[in-house]
Design a protein around this motif. Structure first.
Motif, PDB file in Angstrom:
ATOM      1  N   ILE A 195       1.117  -1.343   0.327  1.00 30.66           N
ATOM      2  CA  ILE A 195      -0.096  -0.334  -0.432  1.00 30.66           C
ATOM      3  C   ILE A 195       0.758   1.091   0.225  1.00 30.66           C
ATOM      4  CG2 ILE A 195      -1.681   0.985   1.232  1.00 30.66           C
ATOM      5  CD1 ILE A 195      -2.689  -0.856   2.894  1.00 30.66           C
ATOM      6  N   LYS A 196       0.403   1.909  -0.792  1.00 29.89           N
ATOM      7  CA  LYS A 196       1.680   3.265  -0.881  1.00 29.89           C
ATOM      8  C   LYS A 196       1.162   4.113   0.195  1.00 29.89           C
ATOM      9  CE  LYS A 196       1.887   7.320  -4.128  1.00 29.89           C
ATOM     10  NZ  LYS A 196       1.995   7.806  -5.123  1.00 29.89           N
ATOM     11  N   ALA A 197       1.974   5.120   1.045  1.00 27.85           N
ATOM     12  CA  ALA A 197       1.749   6.123   1.526  1.00 27.85           C
ATOM     13  C   ALA A 197       1.047   7.458   0.651  1.00 27.85           C
ATOM     14  CB  ALA A 197       3.060   6.647   2.074  1.00 27.85           C
ATOM     15  N   ASP A 198      -0.061   7.638   1.524  1.00 26.02           N
ATOM     16  CA  ASP A 198      -0.502   9.231   0.962  1.00 26.02           C
ATOM     17  C   ASP A 198       0.174   9.797   1.412  1.00 26.02           C
ATOM     18  OD1 ASP A 198      -2.081  10.928  -0.261  1.00 26.02           O
ATOM     19  OD2 ASP A 198      -3.686  10.855   0.579  1.00 26.02           O
TER      20      ASP A 198
ATOM     21  N   GLY B 278       8.143   7.780  12.138  1.00 30.95           N
ATOM     22  CA  GLY B 278       6.959   7.458  11.727  1.00 30.95           C
ATOM     23  C   GLY B 278       6.675   6.896  13.128  1.00 30.95           C
ATOM     24  N   ARG B 279       5.000   6.279  12.648  1.00 35.07           N
ATOM     25  CA  ARG B 279       4.338   5.740  13.961  1.00 35.07           C
ATOM     26  C   ARG B 279       3.761   4.127  13.217  1.00 35.07           C
ATOM     27  NH1 ARG B 279      -0.853   8.964  16.184  1.00 35.07           N
ATOM     28  NH2 ARG B 279      -1.034   6.795  18.426  1.00 35.07           N
ATOM     29  N   VAL B 280       3.584   3.298  13.831  1.00 39.05           N
ATOM     30  CA  VAL B 280       2.642   2.237  13.287  1.00 39.05           C
ATOM     31  C   VAL B 280       2.128   1.891  14.706  1.00 39.05           C
ATOM     32  CG1 VAL B 280       2.345   0.283  12.563  1.00 39.05           C
ATOM     33  CG2 VAL B 280       3.855   1.020  11.914  1.00 39.05           C
ATOM     34  N   VAL B 281       0.759   1.814  14.496  1.00 39.90           N
ATOM     35  CA  VAL B 281      -0.946   1.733  15.045  1.00 39.90           C
ATOM     36  C   VAL B 281      -1.332   0.102  15.295  1.00 39.90           C
ATOM     37  CG1 VAL B 281      -2.687   2.476  16.786  1.00 39.90           C
ATOM     38  CG2 VAL B 281      -0.855   4.100  16.091  1.00 39.90           C
TER      39      VAL B 281
ATOM     40  N   PHE C   9       5.257  17.085   4.435  1.00 42.10           N
ATOM     41  CA  PHE C   9       4.969  16.211   6.376  1.00 42.10           C
ATOM     42  C   PHE C   9       6.625  14.862   5.472  1.00 42.10           C
ATOM     43  CE2 PHE C   9       1.040  17.442   6.815  1.00 42.10           C
ATOM     44  CZ  PHE C   9       0.804  17.449   7.436  1.00 42.10           C
ATOM     45  N   ILE C  10       7.510  15.447   4.531  1.00 42.04           N
ATOM     46  CA  ILE C  10       8.483  14.338   4.772  1.00 42.04           C
ATOM     47  C   ILE C  10      10.026  15.732   4.983  1.00 42.04           C
ATOM     48  CG2 ILE C  10       9.951  13.810   2.835  1.00 42.04           C
ATOM     49  CD1 ILE C  10       8.038  12.845   1.526  1.00 42.04           C
ATOM     50  N   HIS C  11      10.469  15.626   6.030  1.00 39.51           N
ATOM     51  CA  HIS C  11      11.894  16.160   6.011  1.00 39.51           C
ATOM     52  C   HIS C  11      12.484  15.743   5.312  1.00 39.51           C
ATOM     53  CE1 HIS C  11       9.855  17.031  10.944  1.00 39.51           C
ATOM     54  NE2 HIS C  11       9.417  17.228   9.688  1.00 39.51           N
TER      55      HIS C  11
ATOM     56  N   LEU D  78       3.644   9.998   8.961  1.00 41.54           N
ATOM     57  CA  LEU D  78       4.906  10.285   9.090  1.00 41.54           C
ATOM     58  C   LEU D  78       5.254  11.619   9.912  1.00 41.54           C
ATOM     59  CD1 LEU D  78       7.619   9.879   7.680  1.00 41.54           C
ATOM     60  CD2 LEU D  78       6.890  10.939   5.440  1.00 41.54           C
ATOM     61  N   ASN D  79       5.294  11.641  10.473  1.00 41.57           N
ATOM     62  CA  ASN D  79       6.139  13.354  11.413  1.00 41.57           C
ATOM     63  C   ASN D  79       4.326  13.612  11.663  1.00 41.57           C
ATOM     64  OD1 ASN D  79       8.258  13.276  10.733  1.00 41.57           O
ATOM     65  ND2 ASN D  79       8.410  14.627   8.933  1.00 41.57           N
ATOM     66  N   GLY D  80       3.513  12.576  12.286  1.00 41.87           N
ATOM     67  CA  GLY D  80       2.470  12.945  12.645  1.00 41.87           C
ATOM     68  C   GLY D  80       0.759  12.683  11.446  1.00 41.87           C
ATOM     69  N   ALA D  81       1.292  12.902  10.502  1.00 40.15           N
ATOM     70  CA  ALA D  81       0.593  12.933   9.206  1.00 40.15           C
ATOM     71  C   ALA D  81       0.006  11.140   9.438  1.00 40.15           C
ATOM     72  CB  ALA D  81       0.454  13.678   8.044  1.00 40.15           C
ATOM     73  N   LYS D  82      -1.076  11.211   9.492  1.00 42.48           N
ATOM     74  CA  LYS D  82      -1.660   9.191   8.779  1.00 42.48           C
ATOM     75  C   LYS D  82      -1.464   9.318   7.880  1.00 42.48           C
ATOM     76  CE  LYS D  82      -5.495   7.693   9.439  1.00 42.48           C
ATOM     77  NZ  LYS D  82      -6.660   6.898  10.058  1.00 42.48           N
ATOM     78  N   VAL D  83      -0.882   8.438   7.278  1.00 43.53           N
ATOM     79  CA  VAL D  83      -0.445   8.364   5.540  1.00 43.53           C
ATOM     80  C   VAL D  83      -1.270   6.860   5.371  1.00 43.53           C
ATOM     81  CG1 VAL D  83       1.635   9.960   5.669  1.00 43.53           C
ATOM     82  CG2 VAL D  83       1.757   7.312   6.155  1.00 43.53           C
TER      83      VAL D  83
END
Length: 461
Positions: free
Chosen positions: A371-374, A389-392, A379-381, A403-408
């Protein structure tokens, strides 16, 4: 005789004065709430950076947008360190973006004629990120409301909204209309001014829109940190540290910033003797000409996890490739990198893998090959800067990447849609790929220099 009478009178006066009930000591003004706005004038404030208009009308500060101006700020002449701030804010339309600056600065080297610093966002657009925290003119978003989606409906256009901001030490918390919104831990800027923003506009039709501020007050002493509910994510930018709040609510560091404790090789019980380095608060895979798992190899957590909230910072070098994998069982005995669901860590511009796969599903923050990150470019440093990064993974198998707080992206492990994607991916040869009930967390050795820090996890019940 006259002298004696005078002396007696003087003594009597002194004695009577001694019996006068003493007045209570006045309360120090700094121990109570102080008004930053007197309701009548702009005394104690000054306009900087732009040309938007600020006036006092009916007990409120009214900012009005103008064409051709940059962001304009009305800022306090005094600077503040620790404080609790309250005010009421109203915007009259969905285009009247605004914000409240905290511990901010103006016109220093590198920021000529610019205000910069943490801003509590007022966002009446459909995005609805009011109460989130933005770093004006510097690092951009620190706490977008993808991190607390329940707070998005709180702000109401066309009526006054009550905003509370608490800055104590390196912690900033926000409340909107009495409900907790954002929690940021940031070691930058111990003090600065408070400011009210009129945002720049992009068209003539947006000119003349108004933002209203009133009941602005501050408290600077006898401060106590206010409680937050257990489910608020903390954007913590203090490397390899947890707040008392995070510890209380189940967060644990997977990397202590000093040793590889808690990690081992994906191919053995010990930490790799080469290929990885712990230094300067980071754990880094060392370069080996881009060859996958030929130097130190992948490393995995000693423990395994089921449902969890995983957060980590990563820093890429130019052209680098790596990944953070989850639900890694090591049962596949892969000769290369171990098999698992992968949060892709990649330089999209320079690494060729970004052009492979299908429709961008091997790019940064994607679920690799599935799945591609939208994601928005903002939001790309930059390469060489830290990204978060974050995975829930929820107990019902719903999964989210940030990614940097934005859900992708989001998906559900084991769903038919997920299995259909696996069937056309490189993982189709492994039965029940990605559906293990538990697994290790993995940091990938793809032969490029990539660093990780602030790796923390909370198990979800």
């Amino acid at each position: 005789m006259m002298k004696t009478l005078l002396s007696f009178a003087s003594l009597s006066t002194v004695a009577l004065m001694g019996f006068v009930q003493p007045r209570a000591a006045p309360t120090k003004a700094a121990d109570t709430w102080q008004n930053l706005f007197d309701g009548k004038t702009l005394t104690g404030w000054k306009r900087v950076a732009g040309t938007a208009d600020y006036q006092v009308e009916n007990g409120a500060i009214v900012g009005t947008t103008v064409e051709g101006s940059d962001n304009t700020f009305l800022v306090t002449e005094k600077e503040y360190g620790d404080f609790q701030l309250e005010l009421d804010i109203m915007v009259e339309s969905a285009v009247s973006n605004s914000g409240v600056q905290t511990r901010s600065h103006f016109n220093t080297p590198g920021f000529e004629n610019k205000v910069y610093g943490r801003q509590v966002e007022i966002d009446p657009s459909a995005r609805s990120w009011s109460g989130g925290i933005y770093d004006e003119a510097r690092r951009q978003w620190l706490y977008p409301l993808d991190l607390n989606a329940k707070a998005k409906p709180l702000f109401k256009v066309g009526q006054y909204n009550h905003l509370t901001v608490e800055c104590i030490g390196n912690e900033t918390k926000t409340w909107l209309n009495g409900t907790p919104v954002a929690y940021v831990v940031d070691p930058v800027d111990a003090q600065g001014f408070i400011g009210l923003q009129v945002h720049a506009i992009s068209s003539r039709e947006q000119a003349g829109k108004k933002v209203f501020f009133k009941n602005i007050r501050i408290k600077t002493t006898n401060l106590k940190s206010s409680a937050f509910p257990a489910d608020i994510y903390v954007a913590n930018f203090a490397p390899n540290q947890l707040t008392a709040y995070e510890k209380q609510h189940g967060w644990k560091l997977l990397f202590d910033g000093k040793t590889p404790a808690g990690w081992r090789s994906a191919k053995g019980p010990d930490f790799p003797a080469k290929g990885w380095q712990v230094a300067d608060g980071a754990i880094s895979v060392l370069p080996s000409e881009g060859q996958e798992s030929t130097n130190g190899g992948d490393i995995v957590t000693v423990d395994q996890y089921k449902a969890f909230d995983l957060s980590f910072e990563f820093k890429l070098t130019p052209g680098a490739n790596s990944g953070v994998k989850y639900f890694v069982t090591l049962a596949e005995k892969s000769q290369g990198s171990a098999i698992g669901l992968e949060y892709q860590v990649l330089d999209d511009e320079l690494h060729p893998d970004a052009k492979l796969g299908r429709e961008g599903n091997r790019t940064l923050a994607s679920l690799y090959d599935l799945i591609k990150a939208d994601k928005s470019p903002r939001f790309i440093h930059k390469i060489g800067e830290w990204n978060v990064g974050r995975v829930v993974v929820y107990p019902d198998n719903r999964v989210e990447h940030y990614l940097n707080g934005a859900k992708v992206l989001e998906y559900t492990r084991g769903s038919q849609a997920f299995r259909d994607l696996v069937a056309i991916s490189k993982y189709k040869t492994w039965p029940n790929f990605g559906e293990a009930p538990a697994g290790h967390i993995l940091l990938q050795d793809h032969g490029n220099n990539v660093s990780f820090r602030s790796i923390k996890i909370k198990e979800l019940k």
